[in-house]
Write an enzyme that holds these catalytic residues in place. Structure first.
Site, short mmCIF file in Angstrom:
data_model
loop_
_atom_site.label_atom_id
_atom_site.label_comp_id
_atom_site.label_asym_id
_atom_site.label_seq_id
_atom_site.Cartn_x
_atom_site.Cartn_y
_atom_site.Cartn_z
N LYS A 138 0.88 -1.18 -0.07
CA LYS A 138 0.05 0.04 0.06
C LYS A 138 0.81 1.18 0.06
CE LYS A 138 -3.71 -0.79 2.38
NZ LYS A 138 -4.45 -1.12 3.75
N CYS A 149 1.63 -38.14 -18.60
CA CYS A 149 0.12 -38.23 -18.82
C CYS A 149 -0.53 -38.53 -17.80
CB CYS A 149 -0.08 -39.34 -19.75
SG CYS A 149 0.55 -41.05 -19.32
N TYR A 171 7.04 -33.52 -23.87
CA TYR A 171 5.32 -33.19 -23.90
C TYR A 171 4.59 -33.47 -22.62
CZ TYR A 171 4.39 -38.18 -24.38
OH TYR A 171 4.16 -39.28 -24.36
N MET A 182 -4.46 -5.85 11.63
CA MET A 182 -5.06 -4.79 11.74
C MET A 182 -5.35 -3.82 10.55
SD MET A 182 -4.54 -1.24 13.78
CE MET A 182 -4.50 -0.32 12.05
N GLY A 213 -6.46 -10.66 8.79
CA GLY A 213 -6.09 -11.07 10.09
C GLY A 213 -5.15 -9.78 10.97
N ARG A 271 -4.11 -0.04 -6.72
CA ARG A 271 -3.39 -1.42 -6.64
C ARG A 271 -3.94 -2.11 -8.06
NH1 ARG A 271 -6.93 -4.18 -1.85
NH2 ARG A 271 -8.87 -3.70 -2.72
N SER A 293 6.51 -42.24 -20.70
CA SER A 293 5.46 -41.45 -20.49
C SER A 293 5.17 -41.33 -18.95
CB SER A 293 4.31 -41.70 -21.24
OG SER A 293 3.19 -40.97 -20.78
N HIS A 321 -15.53 -43.18 -9.47
CA HIS A 321 -15.68 -43.45 -10.80
C HIS A 321 -16.58 -42.33 -11.74
CE1 HIS A 321 -18.53 -45.43 -14.07
NE2 HIS A 321 -17.12 -46.15 -14.31
#
Lengths: 930, 930
Positions: B36, B860, B880, B117, B115, B350, B792, B470
């Site tokens: 600030k 993967c 990749y 002041m 939290g 900001r 992979s 699932h």
């Protein structure tokens, strides 16, 4: 060799020495001459009466292969040259019509190898020499018989005509003659047999049997070389990881005969008793006989000691040769000999195989005799040979005398033999066992509910489960012989009957089992008690002086701990507290604790457990007398302490249906109670319990348990210490994967331990370490070491997780097949997988000690009692191995051997020599004598 | 500072500069002045109309803590000095009776931190200055109200008297006056409120309210410093891993007022629309008001555009300031402003928060405007912000307008919103879905039997199971929104009803769910379609130019593959063939294959499967048009394709009982069939299926399956290739732990592939690689690389095994607790555990490429779509990443950011910046404006 200076391409082959007379070689030339050839050469060098001969080198075999199946140039010339020397020495001529020299041709690689061509005897016989032999021996039948055998062996191994074809011819003749034994076939008939054999060869090969002895010899040599590359030998070498480039040697040796009359004979002998190790000639012989007569089993051989009565001179000569060979080879030797017309010939010698008991006794006595030093004695016994000594064994004499045959065979799950009366329930086992009755507990499979009965049984037999089944694990833990997974046994627990092979056994019937080989017998077979004799003790003492690894034991109760200390354990490396929980009187309290809905009930149950756990620990500390006691905090998932889910599900399903029909109030109450339990179990079910809520995770989620256990440990320690017995507890946190898990639990353990110690005003060191059994723990050892007073590799779980293999599921499903198909070189649960798991261990030790110099590292998985794994642990620089009580002596020996053989903390793992196969009883070995 | 040359211990403290006037600092001094303070300084430097003030440094806070709660010597002197300057600038005096200067005191750490002041306004008021303020503003009620607020704020944060105590006093007064709103409390009454407040303070503290403005200021400064070390801040920092040593700054700023009449006002504005990104001033204001009036909700604020009508000059000034700030900060800014008697003051600025859509548009437009370059644009969007753009969203406007509240909340299991009619069975879902009806499939939990219905549903809702259930896995796989584990929902599948919060929903009722936040709504809520607009496309294009990682997708069917290609996938990194097996029409064939007793039946089933698999692969190859398609051979244990064991057990138990009573022949037959199935399932049960007979192990034990799959792959490839479409199949072997496993299967695949290719006379490259998902595979990568065309990383299983954690079991049982209690820094299944799993990966890549230079490596697992993990993969030098279709754009962005930020193949992993929290609608944000 003279031409070496001007040789060109290909000259080397021509100039090379392919053939060594026996007297030209020695023991050190195994690679070149093969094992058999080197020993024959050595004996020649010692001027022992070895029939003359020569060896064609392994290099010749390699060259033969390289040339695509052609004998190296010059080889046969060298053979002829050597044969001339042999002829001179034996005073006979190869191919001569008068008193011809016959030879045996034998293969002989540097390592012994089944599947290779073995032996051709009597080579050199043909129509002419046959008559010469008949004349010289004055025994035409002997000559025809020798010829018959020669044709058959040559036909079989050189001409590739199946032996059975020849045997059929012989048996037809015997049928025709109306006789049963070969010996009953007379001279003329034997001649006819020979003619028919030759006709068979002609028919099969389209060419006649080679008459030229030199041609015979050349073909036999080629046959040996070819057999090096046959399918069977190739497969065998691949499996045993023997290089294909070694080649085999060929030994050509003059024939001598033990069947030329009553002043001839043949036999086999050991320089010491291979069964007991006693220092005396041990063996058998037959006069006027040759090896095959023994095989035929018509005549019973005499013990070698009888030879003294027969001919003191011969006996003395033989005994002197034996003693000489022992002095020379510094080991017990196995000899084959022939007496030809009163003259002793040694045909072959090699280091003799022996039982474990014999190995130990010989090793120790040879040190006393000054034959070898202590280190050599340690090397002489393979760790696996000790196992026999530490458990009761079936008396082989009794089994032989009575012709006992096993009923069925299961999986050898816990070593040792046991005799007892059949019982079908753990309760019966406990009741009868405590009353002093020997019982065998027979179950489909066992569960934690059975432990109280298993403990009182002499042996355990199950129809299902393998080496890691509950029965097997518990039995090994308690040192109780066990045969598991005996599927051909039909167990009717309700009717209290066993059906096997048409026989029925009832409760109370006698049964004998051998957990070392998985065999089951009906009735009682006498046992031989464990032989922890003086020799054993002395050898162990020498091991202890040499080894650098400490040997601890995995023990969960005072009984095992006591046993292990007797076997030389230097501490407890793993005390699995859950085994205490499984005991009959505790299981209900454990369940109370788990199922408690209110915190006060849980606490009450924990308090009850605390007092029993404290008793357990007090006992352990008393037994260990200040040796370290590593106590692992509760490890298994809590649902392991509850009834099985499918069982409950079945109960509830049945009760529900019954209740729908009957509507009884009592029934309803039972249903409600079961349903509640089912839901509790259901809520705790895990799809992969091995990777679920267990180990340190339990301690973090249910801190009450670790608090209880810690209190019990340190209160017990204080109590024992105040009695004047030193104590040395170590708390081990299982299944740590992240340092923070350990950090939190360690802090809590230390806090509670200090509290307990403070209350009791004692002075006890607090040590908190961790299992390294999760791969991630090994990978972050540098972090974890900062919170650990010690590392203990839990290689069972480490192997399971690193391999991604659940041992229980895998063993039958694919692991066995993997090992059989050589996809894996060995079962990684039996011997540490050095390439994978070993790499992780090295990583953890190295980085753990970088972070905390001098960090104590040990192993407490089952591998801690396996020799190759112990060698690896030594090389890795671990401080100790821990194994089950009965493996402690094995580990002491293996650790000593590792210390003698390999560097410590070095680069790559040293491989232990392969175990020698177990010696067979002398009786059956004698059959091989020629 | 002059004394620096002769300073001694402690001198530094005295000589240090603790206080910076706004004009003395700048943007770069965040660490010293807090966020600030630094921005206020920067604005001062830019000569923007910022009320004068100064910042007390974070170092002062640190020193305060070091001194044990004492303000550093000299600090208050420097404060007084700075205040003098502020007085000069504002032309008012602090503590003066006439037109007094009042100040606000605010904390301001370098990182924003709840939290701490927050704010004290109007500091400097006392009995005297109060009158001066009343005079100066000519508004006594304003002055008393200001005083009331000051006492309350000061009382609350400095004197520790709960705010509610003060609020109670005020509401008692309002009750007495019979009014409802604060604004209805008049001047005199407000004075009384102030008096009562002061009395409360006296009573609570035992001392009077401090009258001295300097004392007030000192106490306020100390309160800010203290709040840095309060419990809540401490806990927060620990959790967020913010160092305790940073300290907070204190900003003291002259008060200006927006409620001094109709020429005054207050508001908040963004320089661009934070919801859409449109380039125009966006915000709200109120005249004659202060922040709290907006909070009270009495008056509706005006859109900022209205200000132009009210005062064109002011609007222009403000707009210019906004544009200036944007140019200066090169980003969209969030401003708080006050108009005091026609004069504009900027109180704070900001970088503004924004939605994903806005972030993308702004980034692209700012490049067009020349404000930032393309790399900066890439950095400006957090990957997590893209998710919103790619799925349908609930229309926030509609939700706000109708005051919609969620019914219940479950687990956000698959992102996106869905509206549809409730159905309770997969069959209904399929039937209605195929008929074009939008349906939501509601189930207790789903099973493979439901997949056909899930596929046709707009959304899926389950009462049980988590992110890996699932339902969740399948839904994510198919890109279907899903809320799982919604336990407060009572689903009565029989009655076809849902009960929730007293409401009942029946089949056919409308329901809306949001799989991104797990919320469920009754009825229909309008959706906003995915916004894959031009800005998005351009940004992605820039990413593709920058990134070095290829991005592939995990897709098991043509639909997903097509979606992924649209999203820019460069190939398929993982095609799970088992998902094809689970489809309705295939499952019976798969079961046939598994349960076949005769080999011919098994073969027949395999043949049927081969033809459907071939169709699947043809479709995939068509869609991918020559991009690589990595097909994983069958992975899950076969029992996953069979009915569940408990279900069968129940059936059989019930059937048995029924059969005992009824003895029906048909019943008997059903029982027999079910029993047979039960035994089959029983024989295949595994205690830890994850570590059991699956992956390559299946292929080795049942080679028929891999043969069938290989044939299907290469026949499909040939067929498609012959149509002129290029194809690029890669076969991937799962669960390899030992090189020999791969060696055997690879050889077999190549053999069959060559056969298939030969038959079809095609020219297709055969590539066979392996998953690295078993820790041992990573540890022996040098061996495995010799048999693999590519690696992979299957980081899901790799994490499970390396951590020894079964995700399904662990998530609820302890993993969540671990993350909450910070035992683990993060859930390793969401972001790669770099210390453990990452180490193993690095090991494998390094040694794999040593053995096979240039070895292609990819990932993967689900981590392939997670930004921090992608950054790690980039740094590791992988070729990749592969992720689900909807994560493809996320991965493209994250890969580009990684390429911009971190070196490749280097030493340690670069951490991505933390994601910005999602912007809230401007409406609620405006409430914070003062």
């Amino acid at each position: 060799m003279r031409r070496a200076t001007i040789r060109q391409e290909g000259d080397e082959t021509m100039s090379k020495k392919w053939v060594y007379l026996f007297e030209e070689g020695d023991q050190s030339m195994r690679q070149l001459l093969g094992g058999k050839g080197a020993n024959l050469a050595e004996m020649s060098k010692m001027d022992l009466p070895v029939p003359a001969g020569f060896t064609i080198t392994t290099e010749a075999c390699i060259e033969y292969t390289r040339l695509g199946g052609k004998l190296p140039e010059g080889l046969m010339d060298q053979v002829r040259e050597a044969m001339t020397k042999v002829e001179g020495q034996m005073n006979r001529s190869f191919g001569a019509v008068v008193d011809p020299l016959l030879v045996s041709v034998r293969s002989g690689a540097a390592v012994s190898m089944p599947g290779m061509m073995d032996t051709i005897l009597n080579l050199g016989l043909n129509r002419q020499t046959l008559l010469g032999l008949a004349d010289a021996t004055n025994n035409p039948r002997f000559a025809y018989d020798a010829n018959r055998r020669f044709i058959m062996m040559f036909g079989d191994v050189v001409l590739d005509i199946a032996k059975t074809r020849f045997e059929k011819v012989l048996s037809e003749h015997k049928k025709r003659l109306g006789v049963k034994l070969d010996t009953q076939v007379g001279s003329a008939a034997m001649q006819e047999v020979c003619n028919d054999y030759l006709a068979l060869v002609l028919k099969e090969t389209g060419a006649g049997f080679p008459g030229d002895p030199w041609k015979q010899l050349e073909m036999a040599i080629e046959a040996v070389f070819k057999s090096w590359n046959n399918e069977r030998a190739f497969t065998y070498r691949k499996r045993e990881r023997i290089s294909d480039d070694l080649g085999t040697a060929v030994n050509v040796q003059a024939m001598v005969y033990g069947n030329l009359g009553n002043d001839s004979g043949t036999g086999v002998a050991f320089t010491r008793d291979p069964a007991t190790g006693e220092h005396k000639l041990y063996g058998e012989y037959l006069m006027n006989a040759q090896g095959e007569d023994v095989v035929a089993g018509v005549r019973t051989p005499h013990p070698i000691s009888d030879l003294r009565a027969q001919s003191a001179a011969l006996y003395e000569e033989f005994d002197a040769i034996g003693r000489g060979l022992e002095r020379h080879f510094r080991d017990m030797m196995d000899l084959e000999f022939t007496i030809e017309r009163g003259r002793l010939w040694i045909l072959q010698c090699r280091v003799g195989k022996r039982t474990g008991a014999a190995a130990v006794r010989m090793a120790v006595e040879m040190v006393d005799e000054g034959l070898i030093d202590r280190n050599e004695a340690i090397r002489r016994v393979h760790p696996s040979q000790l196992d026999q000594l530490l458990h009761p064994r079936l008396d082989p004499q009794a089994m032989h005398d009575e012709g006992v045959r096993p009923l069925v065979t299961g999986i050898a799950a816990s070593p040792g033999a046991a005799v007892g009366k059949i019982v079908f329930s753990a309760d019966d086992a406990e009741r009868l066992g405590k009353a002093g009755e020997p019982v065998i507990l027979v179950r489909e499979e066992t569960s934690p509910d059975d432990v109280h009965g298993m403990l009182e049984a002499k042996g355990i037999l199950t129809a299902r489960g393998g080496k890691t089944s509950h029965a097997a694990v518990v039995a090994r833990g308690f040192g109780i012989p066990c045969v598991a997974g005996c599927e051909s046994l039909e167990i009717d627990e309700e009717a209290q009957e066993i059906h096997a092979r048409g026989e029925t056994f009832k409760a109370g019937d006698w049964m004998t089992l051998d957990g070392s080989d998985g065999r089951i017998y009906g009735g009682q077979i006498p046992l031989i008690p464990p032989e922890v004799t003086g020799w054993f003790g002395r050898l162990m003492g020498w091991c202890d002086e040499v080894r650098e690894l400490e040997v601890r034991t995995n023990a969960d109760n005072a009984r095992d701990a006591r046993q292990a200390v007797e076997f030389g354990a230097q501490g407890i490396g793993l005390c699995r507290t859950e085994h205490m929980f499984f005991e009959t009187d505790r299981l209900p309290i454990v369940r109370e604790m788990i199922l408690a809905e209110a915190e006060d009930k849980r606490l009450a149950a924990l308090n009850k457990l605390q007092s029993v756990q404290q008793d357990d620990f007090e006992e352990l500390f008393e037994v260990l007398e200040g040796r370290p006691v590593t106590i692992r905090l509760l490890d298994p998932p809590l649902h392991e302490f509850l009834p099985s889910y499918p069982e409950l599900l079945q109960q509830v399903t049945e009760l529900k249906l019954a209740n729908n029909v009957l509507q009884g109030r009592a029934l309803g109450a039972v249903l409600a109670e079961r349903e509640k339990l089912l839901h509790a179990v259901e809520s705790m079910r895990e799809s992969n319990p091995m990777l679920g809520l267990r180990g340190v995770r339990l301690s973090l989620m249910f801190p009450g348990i670790v608090e209880m256990q810690t209190r019990a440990i340190y209160r017990a320690a204080c109590k024992v210490a105040r009695r004047g017995v030193p104590v040395n507890p170590e708390v081990m946190v299982p299944l740590v994967g992240h340092v923070n898990e350990l950090k939190i639990i360690r802090a809590r353990v230390i806090e509670i331990a200090e509290e307990a110690i403070g209350e009791q005003r004692c002075d006890i060191a607090i040590r908190v370490g961790t299992m390294i059994e999760v791969p991630r723990a090994a990978l972050t050892a540098h972090e974890i070491a900062q919170e650990a007073d010690f590392f203990s590799f839990g290689t069972n779980d480490l192997t399971q997780m690193t391999f991604g293999v659940s041992r229980d599921d895998a063993e039958g499903a694919f692991l066995q097949a993997y090992v059989e198909r050589k996809i894996l070189p060995a079962n990684p649960f039996e011997s540490i997988d050095i390439a994978g798991i070993g790499r992780l261990m090295r990583f953890a030790v190295t980085e753990g000690r970088q972070a905390r110099p001098g960090l104590k590292c040990g192993i407490c998985g089952e591998h801690g009692g396996e020799p190759a794994s112990i060698a690896f642990c030594h090389e890795l620089g671990l401080n100790y191995v821990s194994c089950s009580p009965f493996r402690v002596p094995v580990a002491r020996l293996a650790a000593a051997q590792a210390a003698l053989d390999g560097p410590r903390g070095g680069a790559s793992a040293a491989a232990l020599p392969k175990p020698e196969p177990q010696a067979k009883p002398a009786r059956s070995r004698a059959k091989k004598a020629s």
